[in-house]
Scaffold this motif. Sequence first.
Motif, mmCIF file in Angstrom:
data_model
loop_
_atom_site.group_PDB
_atom_site.id
_atom_site.type_symbol
_atom_site.label_atom_id
_atom_site.label_comp_id
_atom_site.label_asym_id
_atom_site.label_seq_id
_atom_site.Cartn_x
_atom_site.Cartn_y
_atom_site.Cartn_z
ATOM 1 N N THR A 54 48.443 28.993 42.009
ATOM 2 C CA THR A 54 48.006 29.932 40.966
ATOM 3 C C THR A 54 46.517 29.748 40.670
ATOM 4 O OG1 THR A 54 50.208 29.892 39.994
ATOM 5 C CG2 THR A 54 48.438 30.712 38.596
ATOM 6 N N ARG A 57 44.384 30.956 43.645
ATOM 7 C CA ARG A 57 44.217 32.420 43.659
ATOM 8 C C ARG A 57 43.213 32.860 42.589
ATOM 9 N NH1 ARG A 57 48.341 35.792 46.162
ATOM 10 N NH2 ARG A 57 49.994 34.563 47.139
ATOM 11 N N TYR A 58 43.261 32.184 41.459
ATOM 12 C CA TYR A 58 42.299 32.464 40.385
ATOM 13 C C TYR A 58 40.874 32.216 40.898
ATOM 14 C CZ TYR A 58 39.431 31.180 36.322
ATOM 15 O OH TYR A 58 38.407 31.061 35.423
ATOM 16 N N GLU A 60 39.789 32.254 43.997
ATOM 17 C CA GLU A 60 39.395 33.278 44.973
ATOM 18 C C GLU A 60 38.999 34.564 44.245
ATOM 19 O OE1 GLU A 60 40.927 35.549 48.982
ATOM 20 O OE2 GLU A 60 42.153 35.571 47.179
ATOM 21 N N HIS A 61 39.794 34.908 43.258
ATOM 22 C CA HIS A 61 39.552 36.125 42.477
ATOM 23 C C HIS A 61 38.181 36.082 41.792
ATOM 24 C CE1 HIS A 61 40.672 39.716 40.314
ATOM 25 N NE2 HIS A 61 40.345 39.141 39.165
ATOM 26 N N ALA A 68 39.036 27.806 46.320
ATOM 27 C CA ALA A 68 40.403 28.322 46.463
ATOM 28 C C ALA A 68 41.069 27.647 47.661
ATOM 29 C CB ALA A 68 40.366 29.832 46.662
ATOM 30 N N ALA A 72 44.272 25.275 47.784
ATOM 31 C CA ALA A 72 45.413 25.718 48.598
ATOM 32 C C ALA A 72 45.864 24.609 49.551
ATOM 33 C CB ALA A 72 45.045 26.976 49.384
ATOM 34 N N ASP A 93 52.559 32.588 48.970
ATOM 35 C CA ASP A 93 51.406 31.711 48.761
ATOM 36 C C ASP A 93 50.943 31.086 50.074
ATOM 37 O OD1 ASP A 93 51.103 32.009 45.963
ATOM 38 O OD2 ASP A 93 52.789 30.662 45.615
ATOM 39 N N TRP A 96 49.208 33.713 52.031
ATOM 40 C CA TRP A 96 47.894 33.945 51.416
ATOM 41 C C TRP A 96 46.915 32.824 51.792
ATOM 42 C CZ3 TRP A 96 45.638 30.618 47.811
ATOM 43 C CH2 TRP A 96 44.395 31.044 47.311
#
Length: 237
Positions: A54, A57-58, A60-61, A68, A72, A93, A96
């Motif tokens: 989570t 992803r935040y 990367e965003h 990220a 990961a 995930d 991703w």
Amino acid sequence: SARTLALQCAMKDPQNCALSALTLCEKDHIAFETAYQIVLDAATTGMSYSQLFTIARYMEHHGYPMRAYKLATLAMTHLNLSYNQDTHPAINDVLWACALSHSLGKNELAAIIPLVVKSVKCATVLSDILRRCTLTTPGMVGLHGRRNSGKLMSLDKAPLRQLLDATIGAYINTTHSRLTHISPRHYSEFIEFLSKARETFLMAHDGHIQFTQFIDNLKQIYKGKKKLMMLVRERFG
């Protein structure tokens, strides 16, 4: 201040507070760095893979692809997907994380694949990752202005070779696991599963021979399952 408080909470309880601390500290560079460091420190012991994914992803965003990626990879080390968990919530995930690594470049992909192979024993997930990795060149996104040679990665060399071998191995193991307690109503689904397996086998340069041996082996070991082996023969010779 609220930020100081958020960072204190994150240190005490990273599982529940790390993401909100990052969000609160977005505008303050030093506080944001501190919050990120807290996450990294907690990653090995105090965080689950879903929490790390989570936060990854935040990151990367918010335009931090390398962070990220780092998170990961840490998340991957906590994950364990067995052969029959092909609907596990973490699959998205994993896909991703592999896509992110692939977009960053060959080195990042090469570093995450051994982690994937170690954590994921599910054949369909591995073959999905493999297929995605062979469709496009790593690093095509051109992050940090790095030039890319535009060559697809070879399945005969690391890291994709390792992924291919692991995927074939997972198909073989899963096949045997399924056959130990299979009922006739699952026969047609099983034949489809073998067809999927064949697609992966054929990606290897000696895959045709490997698959033929694999099928011959099945016909030998499970010859008591006459109806099923007849279906296998019909489809695969």
